[in-house]
Every structure is written in C-alpha cells, then in structure tokens.
Design a protein around this motif. Structure first.
Motif, mmCIF file in Angstrom:
data_model
loop_
_atom_site.group_PDB
_atom_site.id
_atom_site.type_symbol
_atom_site.label_atom_id
_atom_site.label_comp_id
_atom_site.label_asym_id
_atom_site.label_seq_id
_atom_site.Cartn_x
_atom_site.Cartn_y
_atom_site.Cartn_z
ATOM 1 N N UNK A 139 0.817 -1.162 -0.058
ATOM 2 C CA UNK A 139 0.191 -0.298 -0.073
ATOM 3 C C UNK A 139 0.817 1.312 0.047
ATOM 4 N N UNK A 140 2.397 1.780 0.252
ATOM 5 C CA UNK A 140 2.903 2.760 -0.194
ATOM 6 C C UNK A 140 2.860 2.981 -1.520
ATOM 7 N N UNK A 141 3.347 3.935 -1.644
ATOM 8 C CA UNK A 141 3.443 5.308 -2.427
ATOM 9 C C UNK A 141 4.793 5.350 -2.978
ATOM 10 N N UNK A 142 5.213 5.696 -4.276
ATOM 11 C CA UNK A 142 6.658 5.958 -4.851
ATOM 12 C C UNK A 142 5.428 7.499 -5.527
ATOM 13 N N UNK A 143 6.070 8.793 -5.001
ATOM 14 C CA UNK A 143 6.243 9.963 -5.216
ATOM 15 C C UNK A 143 7.006 10.768 -6.488
ATOM 16 N N UNK A 144 6.689 11.087 -7.307
ATOM 17 C CA UNK A 144 7.843 11.178 -8.475
ATOM 18 C C UNK A 144 7.303 13.077 -8.714
ATOM 19 N N UNK A 145 8.585 13.068 -9.772
ATOM 20 C CA UNK A 145 8.919 14.500 -10.220
ATOM 21 C C UNK A 145 9.486 14.552 -11.550
ATOM 22 N N UNK A 146 9.235 14.747 -12.532
ATOM 23 C CA UNK A 146 9.830 14.898 -13.727
ATOM 24 C C UNK A 146 9.779 15.948 -15.079
ATOM 25 N N UNK A 147 10.293 16.245 -15.545
ATOM 26 C CA UNK A 147 10.554 16.940 -16.633
ATOM 27 C C UNK A 147 10.047 16.442 -17.876
ATOM 28 N N UNK A 148 9.169 17.583 -18.387
ATOM 29 C CA UNK A 148 8.231 16.560 -19.715
ATOM 30 C C UNK A 148 9.370 17.454 -21.350
ATOM 31 N N UNK A 149 8.930 16.792 -22.185
ATOM 32 C CA UNK A 149 10.296 16.397 -23.338
ATOM 33 C C UNK A 149 10.473 18.307 -23.814
ATOM 34 N N UNK A 150 9.287 18.892 -23.510
ATOM 35 C CA UNK A 150 9.324 20.534 -24.194
ATOM 36 C C UNK A 150 9.808 21.594 -23.058
ATOM 37 N N UNK A 151 10.002 20.954 -21.900
ATOM 38 C CA UNK A 151 10.556 21.973 -20.642
ATOM 39 C C UNK A 151 11.917 22.400 -21.319
ATOM 40 N N UNK A 152 11.776 23.933 -21.264
ATOM 41 C CA UNK A 152 13.323 24.966 -21.129
ATOM 42 C C UNK A 152 13.030 24.865 -23.065
ATOM 43 N N UNK A 153 12.082 24.038 -24.141
ATOM 44 C CA UNK A 153 12.300 23.774 -25.075
ATOM 45 C C UNK A 153 13.207 25.039 -25.629
ATOM 46 N N UNK A 154 12.208 26.251 -25.626
ATOM 47 C CA UNK A 154 12.066 27.595 -26.586
ATOM 48 C C UNK A 154 13.862 28.308 -26.340
#
Length: 235
Positions: A139-154
């Motif tokens: 019942x444990x939880x994995x909490x994740x953050x990541x970036x998208x492919x367009x992150x700072x794309x410009x």
C-alpha cells in the motif's frame, strides 16, 4: 545508454552542488501559481507516512521542506553523490550515500519513496523501480517529479540545441511506472524560468552544456521561458 544516464556524466554533474543550486534559483510558479515541489510535498504529506525514503535527494531542500511540514516523520535521504549527501546533512536531514539501483535497506521498510527529478539519470530504470517496490510497504506510495520533453524547449532551441528527451519524461512516465505499480496518477504543472539577463541564461545552460551556453544569442533585459513538469503518484 544516453548521456543523461551515463554514470561518469552524472557523477561529474553532481560532484559539487553549484550546478544544481544554479538551476534551482531561476524557477518559479507558472499560471496555476503553484510549484511542482509544492504538489510533490503535498502528495508525500497526504500519505501520512511514518517512514520516507528519498532517492537522489540532491541538495536536500525538498527533504527539509517535508520535515518542516511533518517533523515527526522518519525521513532518510540518499544520493550517489557525496557532495549532495553532505549538503543534505547540513540542512539537518539524515542522509547516506546509496545507489537507487541497489538500495541497502530491508524489504517493506518505507511508507513513501520520493524520486524528484532523478529517474531520468538512473542507468537501469526498471531495476530502480523494482528496488523501490521492494522497499515499499504494501500500500506504499512512490511520489515522483520529472520534466516534459518541451521543458525549456524555447531556450534550448534559441541556443541551437533541441529539447531534452530522456528515458523518463512526462510523456512516458506513466507507462514506465505502470509496469511496476497498479495505479498511477499524474498532474502536469507549468513553471517559469526567469533570467534577469543573457549572462544568467547562459550560466544556466553551462551547468549541463557549455556549447549551448556559448551559442546562446545575446539578448537585452529579462527573459522568461516556460517549464513543463509532472508530478506522479504510484501505488
């Protein structure tokens, strides 16, 4: 193996805290008025954990923010970088050196595992997620953050580069986590990177690619670029 997962590249990137500190300073909330770190912390706190493990803790600022929110929690931060472990300890957070692919902890030891902006760096993503599953309690939880492919794309395109497409992005994270967890919920969060001048933008790029930094065309005054981030909670 791409450059983002190459152990020697990652080791060089995080041998000191300077690069990470430079990248942290430019980011602020986007149109929603919230930061992904706030969303991630809420996910951790709302799980009401007794024991939390963070893999790839960086400078420890996220860990410190969770401890400030729930001081009674048993929080253990890990990183492969000695410099990051030392920086985390300096904030009063318990931290040890450990590889996310081979966690030196018994099975079913933690209520929550945190992986903030780091799963795109691990050489073996599947093995890392198996290790996370192993140390999580039922019942444990994995909490994740990541970036998208367009992150700072410009910004990257202005410097003659292209958006960073990694093994673990907003676009493919749900599928990757879904191979190991029964339920995955994702929230996308737009952010903004604000650079007061050209030198600060070039300095940011130099933290991971000196060629892009040198190629960035000069501009006057302040510039703001969009960031694209996702927070995912897997159970």
């Amino acid at each position: 193996m791409d450059e983002m997962t190459r152990p020697e590249t990652v080791a060089l990137q995080y041998a000191r805290t300077d690069n990470l500190q430079t990248r942290r300073t430019v980011w602020g909330p986007g149109p929603e008025g919230v930061s992904p770190a706030d969303v991630l912390r809420t996910a951790v706190v709302s799980a009401r954990p007794n024991r939390v493990l963070e893999i790839g803790c960086g400078t420890g600022h996220f860990a410190r923010s969770v401890l400030d929110a729930i001081p009674q929690v048993d929080y253990l931060a890990t990183d492969v970088s000695e410099a990051m472990v030392e920086a985390t300890r300096a904030l009063g957070v318990r931290a040890v050196q450990a590889s996310a692919e081979s966690l030196p902890f018994p099975g079913t030891s933690f209520d929550v595992v945190v992986a903030a902006w780091m799963l795109y760096h691990v050489p073996d993503l599947a093995q890392t997620l198996r290790e996370v599953r192993r140390v999580l309690r039922p019942g444990g939880v994995l909490a994740v953050a990541t970036n998208g492919e367009e992150h700072l794309g410009d910004l990257l395109r202005e410097a003659g580069g292209r958006p960073l497409v990694t093994q673990f992005t907003s676009e493919n994270a749900e599928e990757s986590l879904g191979r190991h967890f029964g339920s995955v919920v994702r929230r996308d969060v737009e952010t903004r990177a604000t650079f007061p001048d050209h030198a600060s933008a070039a300095g940011y790029l130099a933290t991971f690619d000196t060629g892009l930094a040198a190629a960035l065309p000069y501009f006057d005054g302040e510039r703001t670029f969009a960031g694209h981030t996702s927070v995912l909670v897997a159970r």
